[in-house]
Motif scaffolding. Structure first.
Motif, PDB file in Angstrom:
ATOM      1  N   THR A   1       0.830  -1.204   0.000  1.00  0.00           N
ATOM      2  CA  THR A   1       0.000   0.000   0.000  1.00  0.00           C
ATOM      3  C   THR A   1       0.868   1.258   0.000  1.00  0.00           C
ATOM      4  OG1 THR A   1      -1.774  -1.109   1.217  1.00  0.00           O
ATOM      5  CG2 THR A   1      -1.769   1.297   1.256  1.00  0.00           C
ATOM      6  N   PRO A   2       0.667   2.172  -0.952  1.00  0.00           N
ATOM      7  CA  PRO A   2       1.428   3.428  -0.941  1.00  0.00           C
ATOM      8  C   PRO A   2       1.137   4.230   0.327  1.00  0.00           C
ATOM      9  CG  PRO A   2       0.328   3.099  -3.052  1.00  0.00           C
ATOM     10  CD  PRO A   2      -0.216   2.067  -2.118  1.00  0.00           C
ATOM     11  N   GLU A   3       2.132   4.986   0.780  1.00  0.00           N
ATOM     12  CA  GLU A   3       2.000   5.717   2.046  1.00  0.00           C
ATOM     13  C   GLU A   3       0.806   6.657   2.056  1.00  0.00           C
ATOM     14  OE1 GLU A   3       4.637   8.650   4.979  1.00  0.00           O
ATOM     15  OE2 GLU A   3       5.556   7.733   3.223  1.00  0.00           O
ATOM     16  N   HIS A   4       0.522   7.308   0.915  1.00  0.00           N
ATOM     17  CA  HIS A   4      -0.556   8.290   0.905  1.00  0.00           C
ATOM     18  C   HIS A   4      -1.942   7.657   1.045  1.00  0.00           C
ATOM     19  CE1 HIS A   4      -0.551   7.066  -3.370  1.00  0.00           C
ATOM     20  NE2 HIS A   4      -1.804   7.476  -3.388  1.00  0.00           N
ATOM     21  N   LEU A   5      -2.013   6.318   0.920  1.00  0.00           N
ATOM     22  CA  LEU A   5      -3.299   5.641   1.072  1.00  0.00           C
ATOM     23  C   LEU A   5      -3.455   4.948   2.421  1.00  0.00           C
ATOM     24  CD1 LEU A   5      -3.978   4.025  -2.434  1.00  0.00           C
ATOM     25  CD2 LEU A   5      -5.068   6.040  -1.422  1.00  0.00           C
ATOM     26  N   LEU A   6      -2.425   4.990   3.259  1.00  0.00           N
ATOM     27  CA  LEU A   6      -2.493   4.280   4.535  1.00  0.00           C
ATOM     28  C   LEU A   6      -3.613   4.815   5.435  1.00  0.00           C
ATOM     29  CD1 LEU A   6       1.300   3.809   5.376  1.00  0.00           C
ATOM     30  CD2 LEU A   6      -0.343   2.066   4.623  1.00  0.00           C
ATOM     31  N   ILE A   7      -3.772   6.139   5.464  1.00  0.00           N
ATOM     32  CA  ILE A   7      -4.848   6.723   6.272  1.00  0.00           C
ATOM     33  C   ILE A   7      -6.204   6.266   5.763  1.00  0.00           C
ATOM     34  CG2 ILE A   7      -6.054   8.889   6.792  1.00  0.00           C
ATOM     35  CD1 ILE A   7      -3.344  10.216   7.121  1.00  0.00           C
ATOM     36  N   TRP A   8      -6.370   6.259   4.434  1.00  0.00           N
ATOM     37  CA  TRP A   8      -7.644   5.848   3.850  1.00  0.00           C
ATOM     38  C   TRP A   8      -7.904   4.368   4.080  1.00  0.00           C
ATOM     39  CZ3 TRP A   8     -11.357   8.978   1.906  1.00  0.00           C
ATOM     40  CH2 TRP A   8     -11.018  10.319   1.731  1.00  0.00           C
ATOM     41  N   ARG A   9      -6.846   3.549   4.004  1.00  0.00           N
ATOM     42  CA  ARG A   9      -6.987   2.121   4.274  1.00  0.00           C
ATOM     43  C   ARG A   9      -7.442   1.903   5.716  1.00  0.00           C
ATOM     44  NH1 ARG A   9      -1.938  -2.081   4.162  1.00  0.00           N
ATOM     45  NH2 ARG A   9      -1.660  -1.268   6.272  1.00  0.00           N
ATOM     46  N   HIS A  10      -6.843   2.652   6.635  1.00  0.00           N
ATOM     47  CA  HIS A  10      -7.221   2.516   8.042  1.00  0.00           C
ATOM     48  C   HIS A  10      -8.675   2.937   8.268  1.00  0.00           C
ATOM     49  CE1 HIS A  10      -6.827   2.348  12.356  1.00  0.00           C
ATOM     50  NE2 HIS A  10      -7.185   3.610  12.461  1.00  0.00           N
ATOM     51  N   MET A  11      -9.104   3.993   7.594  1.00  0.00           N
ATOM     52  CA  MET A  11     -10.473   4.464   7.774  1.00  0.00           C
ATOM     53  C   MET A  11     -11.489   3.431   7.305  1.00  0.00           C
ATOM     54  SD  MET A  11     -10.594   8.601   7.139  1.00  0.00           S
ATOM     55  CE  MET A  11      -9.878   8.636   5.488  1.00  0.00           C
ATOM     56  N   VAL A  12     -11.288   2.869   6.101  1.00  0.00           N
ATOM     57  CA  VAL A  12     -12.279   1.905   5.600  1.00  0.00           C
ATOM     58  C   VAL A  12     -12.249   0.620   6.423  1.00  0.00           C
ATOM     59  CG1 VAL A  12     -12.260   2.896   3.280  1.00  0.00           C
ATOM     60  CG2 VAL A  12     -10.763   0.949   3.794  1.00  0.00           C
ATOM     61  N   ASN A  13     -11.066   0.240   6.914  1.00  0.00           N
ATOM     62  CA  ASN A  13     -10.987  -0.940   7.781  1.00  0.00           C
ATOM     63  C   ASN A  13     -11.752  -0.725   9.085  1.00  0.00           C
ATOM     64  OD1 ASN A  13      -9.532  -2.992   6.431  1.00  0.00           O
ATOM     65  ND2 ASN A  13      -7.610  -1.901   6.756  1.00  0.00           N
ATOM     66  N   THR A  14     -11.636   0.476   9.645  1.00  0.00           N
ATOM     67  CA  THR A  14     -12.356   0.794  10.881  1.00  0.00           C
ATOM     68  C   THR A  14     -13.858   0.747  10.661  1.00  0.00           C
ATOM     69  OG1 THR A  14     -10.542   2.206  11.657  1.00  0.00           O
ATOM     70  CG2 THR A  14     -12.706   2.545  12.670  1.00  0.00           C
ATOM     71  N   ILE A  15     -14.303   1.352   9.567  1.00  0.00           N
ATOM     72  CA  ILE A  15     -15.734   1.340   9.246  1.00  0.00           C
ATOM     73  C   ILE A  15     -16.231  -0.094   9.095  1.00  0.00           C
ATOM     74  CG2 ILE A  15     -17.457   1.954   7.501  1.00  0.00           C
ATOM     75  CD1 ILE A  15     -15.705   4.453   6.899  1.00  0.00           C
ATOM     76  N   HIS A  16     -15.476  -0.905   8.342  1.00  0.00           N
ATOM     77  CA  HIS A  16     -15.898  -2.287   8.083  1.00  0.00           C
ATOM     78  C   HIS A  16     -15.875  -3.134   9.352  1.00  0.00           C
ATOM     79  CE1 HIS A  16     -16.766  -5.778   5.698  1.00  0.00           C
ATOM     80  NE2 HIS A  16     -15.651  -6.391   6.077  1.00  0.00           N
ATOM     81  N   PHE A  17     -14.868  -2.921  10.204  1.00  0.00           N
ATOM     82  CA  PHE A  17     -14.805  -3.664  11.464  1.00  0.00           C
ATOM     83  C   PHE A  17     -16.053  -3.408  12.308  1.00  0.00           C
ATOM     84  CE2 PHE A  17     -13.823  -3.384  16.025  1.00  0.00           C
ATOM     85  CZ  PHE A  17     -13.526  -4.713  16.289  1.00  0.00           C
ATOM     86  N   LEU A  18     -16.461  -2.148  12.389  1.00  0.00           N
ATOM     87  CA  LEU A  18     -17.645  -1.820  13.182  1.00  0.00           C
ATOM     88  C   LEU A  18     -18.916  -2.343  12.523  1.00  0.00           C
ATOM     89  CD1 LEU A  18     -16.596   1.754  14.321  1.00  0.00           C
ATOM     90  CD2 LEU A  18     -16.888  -0.261  15.782  1.00  0.00           C
ATOM     91  N   GLU A  19     -18.945  -2.376  11.191  1.00  0.00           N
ATOM     92  CA  GLU A  19     -20.081  -2.992  10.495  1.00  0.00           C
ATOM     93  C   GLU A  19     -20.227  -4.455  10.908  1.00  0.00           C
ATOM     94  OE1 GLU A  19     -20.847  -1.080   6.143  1.00  0.00           O
ATOM     95  OE2 GLU A  19     -19.029  -2.283   6.339  1.00  0.00           O
TER      96      GLU A  19
END
Length: 254
Positions: free
Chosen positions: A132-150
């Protein structure tokens, strides 16, 4: 496959070529597919034909859809019992499900078609590639958090972008420790959960504090909710009773 190729987003020309390829494959399998044209489909009606999707690519598609109106059609086969199967565009379909919008789709009518694997789109699993490119790490973390809570609460998220006044934000962790380093980029959106018209920061506490200390009043935010459900971290935040202020934020970078 390099991350550059893996994360390349489809355009309309790609969709045209992929549609022709899918038609050819369906004919080789003995079906008689008919392109019904382009229309809009409710993502809740869609079934995935992949076992997983990539979290960093999902974050990229979410970013493009929210900020650049990325709206390239997915390719969907209408098969056995009129079930709608995604053949191409799983990430786009899930983003539009989160945004609560119908997704643009090329529809191919193929009576009798049924894939070897399918599951409702909202049940698809996530994986996190190692490149994963560095500039997408924040976005990857955000979608993972959303999906985990789902998955934790058995609900489908609703996601949107909002510029929020910092005074309206509530922390979900103590504002202690940390350092003011290059990792704190105030231009990146934070992740916020909305409950009862209140906004709780799930990711980005340092960005909020740095913005506040720089006398900024508004911060870009990716906001989501699970049908206004009170998730556990909200109860914890209410018990802590912490607020963003100049004093508390100074302690964070002490």
């Amino acid at each position: 496959m390099s991350s550059r190729n893996r994360l390349k987003l489809s355009d309309r020309r790609d969709v045209e070529l992929k549609t022709l390829h899918i038609l050819s494959l369906l004919k080789m399998k003995g079906f008689s597919p008919v392109v019904m044209g382009e229309g809009f489909v409710n993502p809740l009606e869609l079934h995935t034909t992949q076992t997983h999707i990539e979290a960093d690519k999902l974050g990229l598609v979410l970013q493009k859809a929210l900020f650049e109106s990325y709206d390239v059609p997915i390719i969907t086969v209408v098969g056995k019992h009129a079930q709608k199967y995604i053949i191409d565009g799983h990430h786009r379909a899930l983003v539009y499900l989160w945004m609560r919008k119908h997704v643009r789709a090329v529809l191919i009518n193929t009576p009798g078609y049924e894939p070897t694997f399918s599951t409702p789109l909202y049940k698809v699993k996530f994986v996190n590639p190692v490149d994963t490119p560095e500039h997408l790490l924040i976005w990857r973390h955000m979608v993972n958090t959303i999906h985990f809570l789902e998955e934790l609460h058995g609900r489908i998220a609703k996601v949107w972008f909002e510029d929020i006044r910092i005074e309206k934000l509530k922390p979900t962790q103590m504002l202690l420790g940390g350092s003011l380093d290059k990792e704190v980029r105030i231009g990146e959106p934070i992740l916020v959960y909305r409950f009862n018209s209140s906004y709780y920061v799930l990711d980005g506490h340092k960005r909020v504090c740095l913005s506040l200390l720089k006398k900024l009043s508004i911060i870009p935010s990716i906001v989501f909710t699970l049908d206004d459900f009170e998730i556990g971290i909200i109860k914890q935040a209410q018990i802590m009773g912490v607020a963003f202020s100049e004093d508390s934020c100074k302690k964070m970078f002490a």
